[in-house]
Design a protein around this motif. Structure first.
Motif, PDB file in Angstrom:
ATOM      1  N   HIS A 121       1.499   5.435  -1.918  1.00 38.23           N
ATOM      2  CA  HIS A 121       0.960   6.546  -2.714  1.00 38.23           C
ATOM      3  C   HIS A 121       2.113   7.327  -3.329  1.00 38.23           C
ATOM      4  N   HIS A 175       0.847  -1.202   0.000  1.00 35.91           N
ATOM      5  CA  HIS A 175       0.000   0.000   0.000  1.00 35.91           C
ATOM      6  C   HIS A 175       0.882   1.251   0.000  1.00 35.91           C
ATOM      7  N   GLU A 197      -8.145   2.946  -2.541  1.00 38.05           N
ATOM      8  CA  GLU A 197      -8.634   2.523  -1.248  1.00 38.05           C
ATOM      9  C   GLU A 197     -10.026   3.092  -0.990  1.00 38.05           C
ATOM     10  N   HIS A 214      -6.349  -2.168   5.508  1.00 41.14           N
ATOM     11  CA  HIS A 214      -5.022  -1.549   5.491  1.00 41.14           C
ATOM     12  C   HIS A 214      -4.849  -0.648   6.721  1.00 41.14           C
ATOM     13  N   ASP A 270       2.094   2.929   3.270  1.00 41.97           N
ATOM     14  CA  ASP A 270       1.115   4.026   3.214  1.00 41.97           C
ATOM     15  C   ASP A 270       1.886   5.335   2.978  1.00 41.97           C
TER      16      ASP A 270
END
Ligand code: NI
Length: 255
Positions: free
Chosen positions: A9, A7, A93, A153, A203
């Motif tokens: 970004h 996960h 998400e 998550h 994350d």
């Protein structure tokens, strides 16, 4: 240590200055894979671009509860179109966030979440779930879709909530929070969750583990999460690395 970041970004603006350089370094530093998750429609579009450009990147497409107002028929159709790329491996998400008062009302969030769960079911894709201060409502919606599985998550619930997610077939995602000095709840959850149902994630740019807490996060730092989980479970870090890679590959269907 080999790592698959379940996960991230990297489309976030905090990587605008050096994104290509960072991605090149990740590959060089034994990062086997990255699932880049869209938070907004634009984030989903950028995630697909990153995945199509970089062989070890995959994409999740979806709209975060913060932007629940933008989940309408037109944008669901756009996400459906994006999901045609073979690099798109999940819907996310998506979920509920009752923490911030300025987020859309609960009803709007729930309806956006349900619409995207339906999409995941139709497309036969796993889901990347965001749940903050909304454990019960999240669980109620997950239960409406017994055919769908995925990952909760940045897990922040209790052991009991983790058990219920595991019973539904979900994986539990661990971030840098597990390395924080005051982390007790998530450490207890890590003791309970079987290794074959754990995923590790940055994350990024958020949630960097100790000793990088507060800094811009990146996938190499997952090493500290893996070491912490190994310590909690009293096993070898290599085993945690191997099993978490195998878990995410199984979930998002990578050979
Ligand atoms: Ni995220």
């Amino acid at each position: 240590m080999k790592i698959f970041d379940s996960h991230a970004h990297y489309d976030d603006s905090s990587f605008d200055e050096d994104r290509n350089k960072v991605i090149k370094e990740l590959k060089h530093n034994d990062i086997l894979g990255v699932l880049n998750c869209g938070a907004s429609l634009q984030g989903a579009i950028e995630s697909v671009k990153l995945a199509e450009k970089n062989d070890f990147f995959y994409a999740a497409v979806g709209i975060h509860p913060e932007y629940a107002y933008t989940v309408n028929n037109e944008n669901i159709l756009k996400i459906r179109q994006l999901a045609k790329s073979e690099k798109v491996r999940a819907i996310g998400e998506i979920g509920l966030d009752y923490y911030y008062e300025e987020n859309p009302p609960k009803e709007v969030q729930r309806s956006a979440f349900i619409n995207q769960m339906e999409l995941a079911r139709d497309l036969n894709l796993p889901v990347i779930i965001h749940d903050r201060d909304a454990h019960k409502d999240t669980l109620d919606i997950l239960k409406m879709f017994p055919q769908v599985i995925g990952v909760v998550h940045c897990f922040s619930g209790s052991i009991e909530f983790a058990r219920q997610c595991l019973n539904l077939g979900y994986y539990i995602g661990f971030t840098g929070v597990v390395t924080f000095k005051n982390a007790k709840k998530i450490v207890d959850v890590a003791k309970e969750v079987p290794l074959d149902r754990m995923l590790v994630e940055t994350d990024c740019p958020y949630m960097a583990p100790v000793p990088y807490r507060g800094k811009r996060n990146r996938s190499e730092y997952i090493e500290y999460i893996i070491e912490k989980i190994a310590e909690i479970k009293e096993i070898n870090p290599e085993e945690v690395s191997y099993q978490t890679i195998s878990n995410i590959k199984k979930l998002i269907n990578i050979k």
